[in-house]
Design a protein around this motif. Structure first.
Motif, PDB file in Angstrom:
ATOM      1  N   LYS A 161       0.860  -1.352  -0.027  1.00 32.91           N
ATOM      2  CA  LYS A 161      -0.064   0.127  -0.118  1.00 32.91           C
ATOM      3  C   LYS A 161       0.762   1.195   0.005  1.00 32.91           C
ATOM      4  O   LYS A 161       0.299   2.200  -0.437  1.00 32.91           O
ATOM      5  N   ASP A 187      -4.847  -5.786  -0.624  1.00 29.81           N
ATOM      6  CA  ASP A 187      -5.428  -5.331   1.003  1.00 29.81           C
ATOM      7  C   ASP A 187      -6.692  -5.647   0.975  1.00 29.81           C
ATOM      8  O   ASP A 187      -7.580  -5.344   0.152  1.00 29.81           O
ATOM      9  N   SER A 188      -7.103  -6.385   2.032  1.00 36.19           N
ATOM     10  CA  SER A 188      -8.436  -6.965   2.178  1.00 36.19           C
ATOM     11  C   SER A 188      -9.578  -6.015   1.793  1.00 36.19           C
ATOM     12  O   SER A 188     -10.545  -6.323   1.269  1.00 36.19           O
ATOM     13  N   GLU A 189      -9.301  -4.785   2.650  1.00 32.83           N
ATOM     14  CA  GLU A 189     -10.430  -3.774   2.674  1.00 32.83           C
ATOM     15  C   GLU A 189     -10.614  -3.255   1.145  1.00 32.83           C
ATOM     16  O   GLU A 189     -11.677  -3.161   0.601  1.00 32.83           O
ATOM     17  N   ASN A 203      -2.087   2.144  10.052  1.00 28.06           N
ATOM     18  CA  ASN A 203      -2.526   1.235   8.760  1.00 28.06           C
ATOM     19  C   ASN A 203      -3.841   2.062   8.474  1.00 28.06           C
ATOM     20  O   ASN A 203      -3.838   1.752   6.896  1.00 28.06           O
ATOM     21  N   LYS A 204      -4.797   1.930   8.792  1.00 27.06           N
ATOM     22  CA  LYS A 204      -5.834   2.650   8.452  1.00 27.06           C
ATOM     23  C   LYS A 204      -5.954   3.719   7.747  1.00 27.06           C
ATOM     24  O   LYS A 204      -6.467   3.999   6.600  1.00 27.06           O
ATOM     25  N   GLU A 234      -4.548   3.349   4.468  1.00 23.23           N
ATOM     26  CA  GLU A 234      -5.482   2.598   3.649  1.00 23.23           C
ATOM     27  C   GLU A 234      -6.553   3.804   3.170  1.00 23.23           C
ATOM     28  O   GLU A 234      -7.122   3.545   1.950  1.00 23.23           O
TER      29      GLU A 234
HETATM   30 MG    MG Z   1      -5.955  -3.916   5.067  1.00 22.87          MG
END
Ligand code: MG
Ligand code: NDP
Length: 391
Positions: A131, A156-158, A223-224, A227
């Motif tokens: 990311k 990235d899962s999101e 991290n968020k 993201e």
């Molecule tokens: Mg993630």
């Protein structure tokens, strides 16, 4: 196997094959030998794992970035057809090979940027785990991908969740995306607790088993924040179209709300193999034996607002997102140094935020940087943050 059948396999280059994402990707590939073939593997220092992987998957080439380990890798692979390269420059060299179809960008941090850009310039599809590439230079990366008609498929899962929600919706406007966050190991904690936490606590993520850097980023909520910036570039969003919500169970991986008010979510048990496999096989969905989420046994799903007063990294990332230019690059560089310092017990947990904030104040703001200016801002912010903690 006949040549024709062989050509039907997707040839994958895994950059960062010895990491958490890299090893899980190899598990996926091992389960689907009829669909994928490994063409390139790269590692930084884990020479022995790289050698094991090369012996098992027989790639065309491997790179060991740490040049001191070249001889060990070369000797261990003597008698095989695997070409062995070493050093940072070799990452770009192999990224420009025309022998693979898709790069899985799974190096951690800013170090993944150059080789990913090279792969895009060479017209390769990108499955993007790294990311930081988009946080640092999202405008340039996405622009080049458009010019080269290269798909950038999030791992990235999101972002994989959002990507999956958007399949079939190309003509429909997004009202907003809702990024879910587990909240990490310190959900609900306050600064008087956080001041004393050590890396052993920060590395214990409740739902995901990940590399050290992203585990600390999850604990600080950086991290968020990263993201949010990643989402802006992947899905061409304005900052006010990106909402973060805490969802401790990590069953809903993220959501998209459309103009008619309808919300689509992508769900499943937290397991990175699913978004990795989705990106590798896209546009196909292929079978898996990953454990399924059982609604009949589930308890309630919870949602709450993030505590941005305690986890100020999220607010800083929001500021960088709004300011854009080189600010996300500065945020990322200072954070990489701060996390490195925290993992070596040089600074405390709350100092991470302090360091990032000071770098954002100190380094000159550039509204529309060139690629060179991104590299300069990264180096300046790194040096400044390192000087504050005597690294
Ligand atoms: Mg993630
Ligand atoms: P890891 O730390 O587990 O692995 C990192 C990989 O990159 C290793 O192969 C490592 O090599 C290599 N590497 C490290 N530094 C360098 C460098 N300077 N130059 C070249 N290669 C280097 O990280 P993760 O797998 O957890 O994460 C990888 C990326 O994916 C990150 O950007 C992360 O944010 C993202 N991501 C990860 C998720 C996860 O569940 N792990 C989820 C979503 C996104 P070696 O080990 O040989 O030294």
């Amino acid at each position: 196997m006949s040549r024709r059948l062989n050509r039907m396999k997707k040839k994958i280059a895994i950059f960062g094959s010895t990491g958490s994402i890299g090893t899980q990707a190899l598990d996926v590939i091992a389960t689907h030998p009829d669909k994928f073939e490994v063409e390139i593997l790269t590692a930084h220092s884990n020479d022995m794992l790289l050698v094991d992987q090369a012996k098992k998957f027989n790639p065309n080439a491997v790179v060991i970035v740490n040049e001191g380990k070249y001889t060990a890798v070369k000797e261990a692979l003597a008698g095989t057809d695997v070409k062995v390269f070493a050093g940072e420059k070799a990452l770009e060299e192999v990224a420009s090979f025309d022998t693979y179809d898709m790069m899985l960008a799974a190096i951690v941090g800013f170090a993944g940027l150059k080789s990913t850009l090279t792969a895009i310039d060479s017209g390769k599809a990108i499955a993007l785990a790294n990311k930081e590439t988009l946080v640092v230079a999202g405008d340039i990366v996405m622009q080049r991908a458009v010019e080269k008609r290269v798909p950038v498929i999030p791992v990235d899962s999101e972002h994989s969740a959002i990507f999956q929600c958007l399949v079939g919706e190309t003509r429909n406007k997004i009202e907003k995306v809702i990024l879910t966050a587990s909240g990490g190991p310190f959900l609900g904690k306050k600064p008087n607790f956080l001041v004393n936490v050590k890396k052993e606590h920060a590395l214990q993520h409740p739902n995901w088993n990940m590399g050290a850097k992203i585990s600390v980023d999850s604990a600080t909520l950086m991290n968020k924040g990263l993201e949010m910036i990643e989402a802006k570039w992947l899905f061409n969003l304005q900052p006010d179209q990106i909402q973060v919500i805490i969802h401790p169970q990590s069953i809903i991986h993220s959501m998209v709300q459309f103009e008619d008010g309808s919300v689509k979510a992508q769900m499943g048990l937290p397991d990175m193999k699913l978004p990795i496999q989705y990106a590798l096989a896209f546009p196909q969905r292929i079978t898996s034996n990953f454990p399924r989420y059982d609604f009949s046994r589930s308890s309630a799903l919870h949602f709450e607002q993030p505590d941005i007063k305690t986890f100020r990294n999220l607010a800083l990332a929001g500021e960088a997102l709004n300011k854009s230019g080189n600010m996300p690059c500065i945020l990322n560089a200072a954070n990489e140094i701060a996390v490195y310092g925290f993992l070596r017990n040089r600074i405390g947990f709350l100092d991470i935020t302090e360091l990032v904030e000071r770098a954002m104040d100190k380094i000159s703001y550039i509204p529309k940087p060139t690629l060179e200016e991104y590299f300069e801002s990264d180096a300046e912010a790194r040096n400044f943050a390192a000087s504050l903690i005597n690294l």
